[in-house]
Design a protein around this motif. Structure first.
Motif, mmCIF file in Angstrom:
data_model
loop_
_atom_site.group_PDB
_atom_site.id
_atom_site.type_symbol
_atom_site.label_atom_id
_atom_site.label_comp_id
_atom_site.label_asym_id
_atom_site.label_seq_id
_atom_site.Cartn_x
_atom_site.Cartn_y
_atom_site.Cartn_z
ATOM 1 N N TRP A 332 0.821 -1.216 0.000
ATOM 2 C CA TRP A 332 0.000 0.000 0.000
ATOM 3 C C TRP A 332 0.853 1.264 0.000
ATOM 4 O O TRP A 332 0.470 2.278 -0.598
ATOM 5 C CB TRP A 332 -0.980 -0.025 1.170
ATOM 6 N N GLY A 333 2.011 1.207 0.659
ATOM 7 C CA GLY A 333 2.922 2.354 0.587
ATOM 8 C C GLY A 333 3.354 2.634 -0.849
ATOM 9 O O GLY A 333 3.386 3.787 -1.295
ATOM 10 N N LEU A 334 3.639 1.579 -1.592
ATOM 11 C CA LEU A 334 4.028 1.717 -2.994
ATOM 12 C C LEU A 334 2.853 2.122 -3.872
ATOM 13 O O LEU A 334 3.051 2.623 -4.987
ATOM 14 C CB LEU A 334 4.631 0.401 -3.505
ATOM 15 N N SER A 335 1.646 1.895 -3.378
ATOM 16 C CA SER A 335 0.447 2.260 -4.134
ATOM 17 C C SER A 335 -0.053 3.657 -3.759
ATOM 18 O O SER A 335 -1.147 4.059 -4.173
ATOM 19 C CB SER A 335 -0.660 1.225 -3.892
ATOM 20 N N GLY A 336 0.731 4.377 -2.964
ATOM 21 C CA GLY A 336 0.386 5.753 -2.637
ATOM 22 C C GLY A 336 -0.347 5.946 -1.332
ATOM 23 O O GLY A 336 -0.872 7.034 -1.062
ATOM 24 N N LEU A 337 -0.392 4.904 -0.491
ATOM 25 C CA LEU A 337 -1.078 5.002 0.795
ATOM 26 C C LEU A 337 -0.091 4.663 1.910
ATOM 27 O O LEU A 337 0.075 3.493 2.265
ATOM 28 C CB LEU A 337 -2.274 4.039 0.813
ATOM 29 N N PRO A 338 0.572 5.665 2.490
ATOM 30 C CA PRO A 338 1.565 5.397 3.538
ATOM 31 C C PRO A 338 0.929 4.794 4.786
ATOM 32 O O PRO A 338 -0.294 4.887 5.001
ATOM 33 C CB PRO A 338 2.164 6.772 3.815
ATOM 34 N N TYR A 339 1.751 4.181 5.603
ATOM 35 C CA TYR A 339 1.307 3.412 6.772
ATOM 36 C C TYR A 339 0.251 4.137 7.619
ATOM 37 O O TYR A 339 -0.830 3.586 7.889
ATOM 38 C CB TYR A 339 2.531 3.039 7.607
ATOM 39 N N PRO A 340 0.499 5.388 8.090
ATOM 40 C CA PRO A 340 -0.517 6.051 8.925
ATOM 41 C C PRO A 340 -1.849 6.234 8.202
ATOM 42 O O PRO A 340 -2.908 6.089 8.795
ATOM 43 C CB PRO A 340 0.125 7.404 9.258
ATOM 44 N N LYS A 341 -1.813 6.543 6.917
ATOM 45 C CA LYS A 341 -3.037 6.711 6.141
ATOM 46 C C LYS A 341 -3.746 5.375 5.930
ATOM 47 O O LYS A 341 -4.984 5.318 5.860
ATOM 48 C CB LYS A 341 -2.723 7.368 4.799
ATOM 49 N N LEU A 342 -2.972 4.309 5.808
ATOM 50 C CA LEU A 342 -3.560 2.975 5.695
ATOM 51 C C LEU A 342 -4.347 2.640 6.965
ATOM 52 O O LEU A 342 -5.479 2.128 6.896
ATOM 53 C CB LEU A 342 -2.460 1.936 5.458
#
Length: 365
Positions: A332-342
């Motif tokens: 998800w980080g590579l897909s544009g959603l960093p850990y906190p936002k995930l």
């Protein structure tokens, strides 16, 4: 409006207890403290629930093999209520401040198999991740295969035996049906716990004994020659798929050690080196698997990709790892959603599903 109180439930009476401790630590470190107040609910290996202090809830936290939940005297009990179940301090019999949402991060038995999901539904508390039915069928590799096969989704050929049939398991018969090598797996386990690749009768017999230590159903599966591709799914009614990743095992197959202990045990290639068409195919098939198994919230769908591009479902993880080397948050980080936002999105999805469930009638009159 005050901060959202998030109860993170971790540990558990599971062979994946230590993995859960690592996952919980990563979530606790990454969660947005401006939005959330974190309540740590540790479950020890005996199944006892307790409130933990964030500053000292882990022992040996830098050692994946020796990591341990620090036990406390603040045991808790739960009491279902009319609107929301209440969590009590077992010693004082006083209720804790109301928790708004639960983030269960117990991997494997009693955490990923519908057990805790059923408890949280009874308590009428919003919770992150897949609901009861999707959790149960996804965890049980036998039933998951039956459902996926019925939907026209490719799965590996295999044979399932229950504990009472152990004496009937014949290596020659299995070899004739499935060939060699074989994989022997407990049906209701994750993280490659109790999984063995076998090529001889001696290895086979040892693997069967080990698998039955972890479950009373065992799956014997053909070996699929192909690349190991994983895709992360996020959402409820309209789920989305991440970029795919690839596991490149360096020691035979992607074992428990490779996943969580030995950082050199496997290389994680993310995004996977796939053509645009292959990427789209993986994402579409992962979404189909997710929906077929009645999943919501999150899951990681694992495939084997054969040399001709055919995808074979390996397994579905409804409480995927959140450790520092885990594929789900990385994709998800590579897909544009960093850990906190995930984490934000997973909590939003928990409230969204809970609100939808509240609209259902619970009585005829």
């Amino acid at each position: 409006m005050g901060k959202i109180r998030v109860g993170i439930v971790f540990g558990g009476k599971s062979a994946e207890h230590e993995v859960s401790l690592q996952s919980a630590k990563n979530i606790i470190d990454a969660i947005d403290r401006d939005k959330y107040h974190v309540v740590l609910i540790g479950v020890d290996k005996e199944g006892s629930w307790q409130i933990n202090d964030e500053a000292s809830f882990l022992l040996n936290e830098q050692d994946p093999k020796a990591i341990e939940l620090k036990k406390t005297e603040t045991k808790i009990a739960v009491l279902p209520g009319e609107k929301q179940g209440q969590i009590y301090n077992y010693q004082t019999k006083q209720p804790l401040p109301q928790i708004d949402v639960i983030f269960p991060i117990i991997h494997g038995t009693l955490g990923e198999d519908g057990s805790i999901q059923g408890l949280l539904r009874t308590l009428n508390l919003p919770f992150v991740g897949v609901d009861l039915l999707g959790s149960a069928v996804s965890m049980d590799k036998d039933f998951a295969k039956r459902i996926l096969r019925d939907a026209g989704i490719n799965v590996a050929n295999g044979l399932v035996y229950k504990k009472y049939q152990q004496a009937e398991i014949d290596f020659t018969f299995v070899q004739e049906k499935l060939g060699l090598p074989l994989f022997v797996k407990p049906v209701n386990q994750g993280s490659s716990v109790g999984v063995n690749k076998v090529e001889t009768e001696v290895e086979f017999e040892q693997a069967i004994k080990e698998a039955f230590l972890y479950d009373d159903k065992v799956l014997i599966e053909e070996a699929i020659i192909g690349r190991e591709i994983e895709c992360a799914i996020l959402g409820n009614d309209e789920p989305i798929a991440s970029v795919p990743g690839e596991i490149l095992p360096q020691s035979g197959f992607y074992s428990y050690e490779s996943k969580y202990i030995d950082e050199s045990g496997a290389k994680l290639s993310a995004p996977a080196d796939l053509t645009n068409e292959q990427t789209k195919n993986v994402q579409e098939e992962a979404l189909k698997v997710f929906k077929t198994l009645d999943c919501e919230g999150m899951a990681r769908v694992d495939f084997f990709m054969k040399p001709d591009g055919t995808l074979i479902v390996n397994e579905v993880n409804t409480v995927p790892g959140f450790t520092k080397i885990s594929m789900y948050p990385r994709l998800w980080g590579l897909s544009g959603l960093p850990y906190p936002k995930l984490i934000d999105r997973l909590i939003e999805l928990a409230f969204e599903r809970h609100d939808r469930k509240q609209q259902l009638k619970s009585a005829v009159f």
